[in-house]
Design an enzyme around this catalytic site. Structure first.
Site, PDB file in Angstrom:
ATOM      1  CD  GLU A 101      72.908  50.870  24.467  1.00  0.00           C
ATOM      2  OE1 GLU A 101      72.888  50.952  23.225  1.00  0.00           O
ATOM      3  OE2 GLU A 101      72.540  49.854  25.096  1.00  0.00           O
ATOM      4  CD  GLU A 105      72.602  51.987  16.983  1.00  0.00           C
ATOM      5  OE1 GLU A 105      72.885  50.854  17.376  1.00  0.00           O
ATOM      6  OE2 GLU A 105      71.456  52.325  16.607  1.00  0.00           O
TER       7      GLU A 105
END
Length: 291
Positions: A101, A105
């Site tokens: 990943e 964010e």
């Protein structure tokens, strides 16, 4: 579960490493709205997408295609006003407990206070490689481009074509690196007021709901993977198969200066500098963190 490609397929992919395919089309063609019911919308003939969050639910989408190496660009305009407690996530990810990943964010804040841009890299299910930044502009006023450049040598996080973080491949030091598992593009808008703003001290003000983030300008210059085989458009071969020369172009002298500028003035957390967290010594990849 995330697929780990067999050796033959992986070697084939690496031979054509970064002979990219560009997708700059309709959100209808490239993405699926995956949760949140009516809170996710594609409009303007497929050129725009929005995600919303209310007290009942957030929303999200994911790409139809899987990618293995490439450059992914997306323009976002984040939740305006009092966005405290909200998180807008935009990331690449495979599936399963040993997933890879690469994260952007955006942690919301009270009106007039800056967003925090949180970045992380997971390899074989292990993350904990956080760096956080303030931005040098208001990300709610206009669209800005957030890019992930993913190569066998490194991962570069970019904002408006300015590199803000480089995560180098340190496999020679025993550090896993995302390179075997194809990843899809995901994005979501959700409530995380238990941790997102000042460690959870500031809660979401639901009187301001719905909270909405907007997307446009998606582009992918990348290899796609389907059923164990890859597809790469030859017209991008010249820009993606030059290996080290292309890496040098991405991080030329000007790019390195911009990277140092961002990290000096806008970085607010770096796990490679957190002595309280790592009193016995920093993770081995921190030795390769400087550019």
């Amino acid at each position: 579960m995330g697929r780990i490609l067999n050796r033959t397929v992986l070697m084939t992919l690496l031979v054509v490493t970064m002979a990219g395919t560009a997708f700059s089309g309709s959100f209808n063609e490239e993405f699926d709205l995956t949760w949140g019911e009516h809170r996710g919308k594609i409009f303007s003939g497929g050129k725009m997408l929005s995600l919303s969050l209310d007290r009942v639910s957030g929303s999200g989408f994911k790409s139809k295609k899987e990618y293995l190496f490439g450059r992914i660009d997306m323009q976002l305009k984040l939740v305006a006003g009092n966005s405290a407690g909200t998180v807008t996530a935009y990331y690449l990810s495979s599936e399963g407990p040993t997933h890879d990943e690469i994260d952007f964010e955006f942690l919301g804040n009270e009106t007039g206070k800056p967003y925090v841009l949180h970045t992380n890299v997971f390899a074989q299910g292990k993350g904990n490689r956080e760096q956080q930044f303030y931005l040098w502009f208001d990300p709610t006023k206009n669209f800005h481009t957030y890019s992930l450049v993913w190569r066998p040598q490194h991962i570069i996080f970019m904002v408006d074509n300015v590199p803000i973080r480089v995560f180098n491949n340190a496999e020679q030091l025993g550090v896993p690196f995302p390179k075997n598992q194809p990843m899809k593009i995901y994005s979501s808008l959700w409530n995380a007021d238990d941790w997102a703003t000042r460690g959870g001290l500031v809660k979401t003000d639901w009187s301001k709901a719905p909270f909405t983030a907007y997307y446009r300008g998606f582009n992918a210059a990348a290899c796609t993977v389907s059923s164990g085989s890859s597809f790469c458009d030859p017209k991008f071969k010249s820009s993606f198969t030059n290996g080290e020369s292309q890496v040098a172009n991405e991080l030329n002298a000007y790019g390195r200066r911009r990277l140092r500028w961002v990290q000096k003035y806008f970085m607010i957390y770096d796990y490679c500098s957190d002595l309280k967290r790592f009193p016995q010594g920093f993770p081995p990849e921190c030795r390769k963190s400087r550019v």
